[in-house]
Design an enzyme around this catalytic site. Structure first.
Site, PDB file in Angstrom:
ATOM      1  CG  PHE A 141      -9.873   4.384  -3.028  1.00 30.01           C
ATOM      2  CD1 PHE A 141     -11.101   4.805  -2.543  1.00 30.01           C
ATOM      3  CD2 PHE A 141      -8.722   4.873  -2.437  1.00 30.01           C
ATOM      4  CE1 PHE A 141     -11.180   5.702  -1.483  1.00 30.01           C
ATOM      5  CE2 PHE A 141      -8.790   5.769  -1.373  1.00 30.01           C
ATOM      6  CZ  PHE A 141     -10.023   6.183  -0.890  1.00 30.01           C
ATOM      7  CG  ASP A 226      -3.847   6.178  -7.457  1.00 39.58           C
ATOM      8  OD1 ASP A 226      -2.857   6.152  -6.683  1.00 39.58           O
ATOM      9  OD2 ASP A 226      -5.007   6.423  -7.069  1.00 39.58           O
ATOM     10  CE  LYS A 255      -3.222   4.370   1.355  1.00 43.79           C
ATOM     11  NZ  LYS A 255      -4.088   4.441   0.175  1.00 43.79           N
TER      12      LYS A 255
HETATM   13  C1  PLP Z   1      -5.058   5.501  -0.222  1.00 45.40           C
HETATM   14  C2  PLP Z   1      -5.196   5.747  -1.676  1.00 45.40           C
HETATM   15  C3  PLP Z   1      -5.513   7.020  -2.173  1.00 45.40           C
HETATM   16  C4  PLP Z   1      -5.870   8.180  -1.278  1.00 45.40           C
HETATM   17  O1  PLP Z   1      -4.796   8.594  -0.491  1.00 45.40           O
HETATM   18  P1  PLP Z   1      -5.102   9.581   0.744  1.00 45.40           P
HETATM   19  O2  PLP Z   1      -3.727   9.860   1.297  1.00 45.40           O
HETATM   20  O3  PLP Z   1      -5.994   8.838   1.678  1.00 45.40           O
HETATM   21  O4  PLP Z   1      -5.739  10.785   0.203  1.00 45.40           O
HETATM   22  C5  PLP Z   1      -5.546   7.203  -3.532  1.00 45.40           C
HETATM   23  N1  PLP Z   1      -5.291   6.190  -4.374  1.00 45.40           N
HETATM   24  C6  PLP Z   1      -4.984   4.963  -3.949  1.00 45.40           C
HETATM   25  C7  PLP Z   1      -4.680   3.887  -4.935  1.00 45.40           C
HETATM   26  C8  PLP Z   1      -4.930   4.692  -2.583  1.00 45.40           C
HETATM   27  O5  PLP Z   1      -4.662   3.452  -2.147  1.00 45.40           O
END
Ligand code: PLP
Length: 406
Positions: A141, A226, A255
């Site tokens: 994700f 990521d 986050k």
């Molecule tokens: C939450 C998340 C995202 C997306 O972040 P947003 O602030 O919702 O755009 C991308 N990568 C990972 C691993 C995430 O947990």
């Protein structure tokens, strides 16, 4: 003073909001530390942390102080001007990581968007247009923009929106042989979550990340981590790459970075950063003084030996009790994850029913998360009090008892 506001209820959501979410039946109105109160004055314990965001809980005095101090000074100037909080934050991130350069934006998706665009630009400049392929992992994700859903390994998020971004492939996670078979001299980047968060809290094996690093070096591909979910203390290290001892070329953060105020960052080396020359990429709000002032305060607190060691200690406290609960009620078979990103893998009998566990916990005044249908996820504040952990897990045990008796 602000004008009186019209009363609103959960039912209003279905009248005035785009129906892409299905929020819980109650509306939180106030928080303090790891406790939240709803409109009716009901008190809940928060182990969800706004999806691994509220890294210092709710209304932390240092964050409230940083935000209000900045709010009285300067809110926004755009990137036509730089600003003090952004420069201070960049210094802190550069000092604390492999990176020499920071780019600020407003979300995880935007941080990844910048990371993917940078990787493609670097390859384009250095090797030409043929070298543009991105390898990502199945079930990963990376956000909800079109580029990030295309890179993400979950067709349910990318299908049905017309043509996707091309030049992207997906290989099974934690499978070095599959990556080896896919990578080539056309690969510009390999993108990995050091712990797959949304799809079930699946930690990478060290050997997998080490092997990915070597394969990227061999094929002149960039390694992107990521760390939107794993970064800023979540694992007990400032970033998960430090926990694993494998250094990426580009790292995305969001986050926890803002502790609840929207901010994202892409971190990289000077050598790569120089490819994003003036005008090649941008965002109006990125590096906004309010967001950066809060993120500075977050880092000052989180990047300390006490808080990071506390994350490891609190992990043990969660894990021990969760394993007991899982075993006693036959609810889950495994408790996995690192630091305060914890996933309970539901047993065969409860597979697909993470939402029922979520609902049962809510009835006991506890906020938890799902990570897909088979995993219950905990991503609380990194400074959650031990007494709140114990009380929250008492509530979770009551939920487990009622759920399994019914
Ligand atoms: C939450 C998340 C995202 C997306 O972040 P947003 O602030 O919702 O755009 C991308 N990568 C990972 C691993 C995430 O947990």
């Amino acid at each position: 003073m602000s004008a009186p506001q019209a009363p609103v209820q959960r039912a209003d959501f279905d009248q005035v909001m785009v129906p892409n979410y299905a929020p819980a039946a109650f509306i939180p109105v106030r928080g303090a530390g790891s406790r939240v109160w709803d409109q009716a004055g009901r008190e809940l314990i928060d182990f969800a942390g706004g999806i691994a965001v509220n890294v210092l809980g709710h209304a932390h005095p240092a964050l409230v102080g940083a935000l209000t101090e900045q709010a009285n000074k300067l809110w926004h100037v755009s990137n036509v001007f730089t600003n003090e909080p952004a420069l201070r934050l960049a210094h802190k991130l550069v000092d604390a990581t492999f990176a020499d350069r920071a780019f600020f934006c407003n979300s995880g998706a935007e941080a990844n968007e910048a990371a993917f665009k940078l990787a493609r630009r670097v390859a384009h400049d250095r090797f030409g247009p043929e070298k543009h392929e991105i390898i990502a992992t199945v079930n990963s994700f990376h956000g909800r923009t079109l580029f990030t859903v295309s890179v993400g390994g979950q067709p349910k998020y990318s299908d049905g929106f017309g043509p996707k971004i091309t030049g992207i492939s997906h290989v099974p996670y934690n499978d070095l042989e599959a990556l080896k078979a896919q990578i080539s001299d056309k690969t510009c980047a390999v993108v990995i979550e050091p712990i797959q968060g949304e799809s079930g809290v699946v930690p990478a094996d060290i050997a997998y990340l080490q092997g990915a690093r070597e394969l990227c070096n061999k094929h002149n591909a960039l390694l992107i981590f990521d760390e939107v979910q794993t970064g800023v203390g979540r694992t007990g290290s400032l970033f998960a790459y430090q926990h694993y001892g494998v250094t990426p070329d580009i790292l995305s953060s969001a986050k926890s970075l803002g502790g609840g105020f929207p901010i994202g960052a892409m971190l990289t080396t000077e050598d790569l950063a120089k490819h994003l020359t003036v005008g090649t990429h941008g965002t109006t709000y990125g590096g906004n003084p309010l967001a950066c002032a809060v993120a500075n305060a977050v880092l000052d607190i989180v990047n300390t030996p006490e808080v990071l060691a506390g994350v490891k200690a609190k992990h043990e406290r969660f894990k021990k009790r969760l394993e007991q609960i899982g075993e006693k009620y036959g609810l889950f078979t495994q408790v996995r994850g690192v630091g305060l990103l914890i996933g309970c893998v539901l047993s065969e009998a409860w597979k697909g029913k993470a939402k029922e566990v979520f609902n049962a916990a809510e009835k006991e005044n506890l906020m938890v998360l799902q990570a897909g249908p088979d995993v219950v996820r905990f991503a609380p504040s990194l400074v959650v009090e031990d007494a709140d952990i114990d009380e929250g897990l008492d509530r979770f045990e009551r939920a487990a008892a009622k759920l399994t008796q019914a």
